[in-house]
Design a protein around this motif. Structure first.
Motif, PDB file in Angstrom:
ATOM      1  N   LYS A   1       0.830  -1.206   0.000  1.00 47.64           N
ATOM      2  CA  LYS A   1       0.000   0.000   0.000  1.00 47.64           C
ATOM      3  C   LYS A   1       0.864   1.256   0.000  1.00 47.64           C
ATOM      4  O   LYS A   1       0.454   2.286  -0.529  1.00 47.64           O
ATOM      5  CB  LYS A   1      -0.963  -0.001   1.187  1.00 47.64           C
ATOM      6  N   ASN A   2       2.058   1.187   0.543  1.00 45.62           N
ATOM      7  CA  ASN A   2       2.946   2.346   0.538  1.00 45.62           C
ATOM      8  C   ASN A   2       3.729   2.477  -0.765  1.00 45.62           C
ATOM      9  O   ASN A   2       3.878   3.570  -1.298  1.00 45.62           O
ATOM     10  CB  ASN A   2       3.905   2.290   1.720  1.00 45.62           C
ATOM     11  N   SER A   3       4.217   1.377  -1.294  1.00 41.46           N
ATOM     12  CA  SER A   3       5.086   1.476  -2.470  1.00 41.46           C
ATOM     13  C   SER A   3       4.347   1.842  -3.745  1.00 41.46           C
ATOM     14  O   SER A   3       4.908   2.516  -4.608  1.00 41.46           O
ATOM     15  CB  SER A   3       5.874   0.183  -2.663  1.00 41.46           C
ATOM     16  N   VAL A   4       3.095   1.407  -3.896  1.00 42.42           N
ATOM     17  CA  VAL A   4       2.395   1.653  -5.157  1.00 42.42           C
ATOM     18  C   VAL A   4       2.066   3.128  -5.382  1.00 42.42           C
ATOM     19  O   VAL A   4       1.726   3.517  -6.500  1.00 42.42           O
ATOM     20  CB  VAL A   4       1.114   0.799  -5.322  1.00 42.42           C
ATOM     21  N   THR A   5       2.191   3.937  -4.350  1.00 47.20           N
ATOM     22  CA  THR A   5       1.892   5.368  -4.495  1.00 47.20           C
ATOM     23  C   THR A   5       3.145   6.227  -4.568  1.00 47.20           C
ATOM     24  O   THR A   5       3.044   7.449  -4.676  1.00 47.20           O
ATOM     25  CB  THR A   5       1.030   5.861  -3.313  1.00 47.20           C
ATOM     26  N   ARG A   6       4.305   5.629  -4.537  1.00 45.69           N
ATOM     27  CA  ARG A   6       5.547   6.386  -4.504  1.00 45.69           C
ATOM     28  C   ARG A   6       6.100   6.639  -5.906  1.00 45.69           C
ATOM     29  O   ARG A   6       6.245   5.716  -6.709  1.00 45.69           O
ATOM     30  CB  ARG A   6       6.616   5.654  -3.688  1.00 45.69           C
ATOM     31  N   ALA A   7       6.430   7.883  -6.169  1.00 42.50           N
ATOM     32  CA  ALA A   7       6.973   8.263  -7.486  1.00 42.50           C
ATOM     33  C   ALA A   7       8.312   7.585  -7.749  1.00 42.50           C
ATOM     34  O   ALA A   7       8.598   7.192  -8.883  1.00 42.50           O
ATOM     35  CB  ALA A   7       7.113   9.779  -7.576  1.00 42.50           C
TER      36      ALA A   7
END
Length: 116
Positions: free
Chosen positions: A27-33
């Motif tokens: 959930k954290n990594s999929v939103t990181r540029a």
């Protein structure tokens, strides 16, 4: 990385030097540029070298729920290793052994010349 290193430069360098990248989807990594940037760099290397570089695994179901285009591409194009039960020793061990096996198979296959 050393303190003060430029993140994108070091990521690009690491992907160039190593032949595989394990992409951990959560959930954290999929939103990181910066994760998107890593994926783009790895996919570019795959196209250039015509070999598998990116090995995605997931810790939760976020990759199936996000609207990020790069994640959608991964969902449609790749089998994603299931590490959702990573807190359970036996399940983690089974998933990890499969990942190691698959990474080894890819290494063997990528170094083998096609037969005629």
């Amino acid at each position: 990385m050393k303190i003060g290193d430029r993140i994108h430069r070091r990521i690009d360098e690491a992907i160039r030097v190593h032949d595989k990248l394990i992409l951990i989807l959560s959930k954290n990594s999929v939103t990181r540029a910066w994760v998107r940037k890593e994926v783009e760099t790895a996919l570019k290397k795959e196209r250039t070298q015509k070999s598998d570089v990116l090995f995605p695994i997931r810790l939760d179901d976020a990759v199936f729920k996000t609207t990020e285009q790069w994640a959608d591409d991964i969902r449609r194009d790749r089998h994603i290793g299931d590490f959702t039960k990573w807190k359970e020793y036996d399940e983690y061990t089974k998933a990890f052994e499969r990942l190691v096996r698959d990474l080894s198979i890819k290494s063997t296959n990528s170094n083998t010349k096609p037969s005629k």
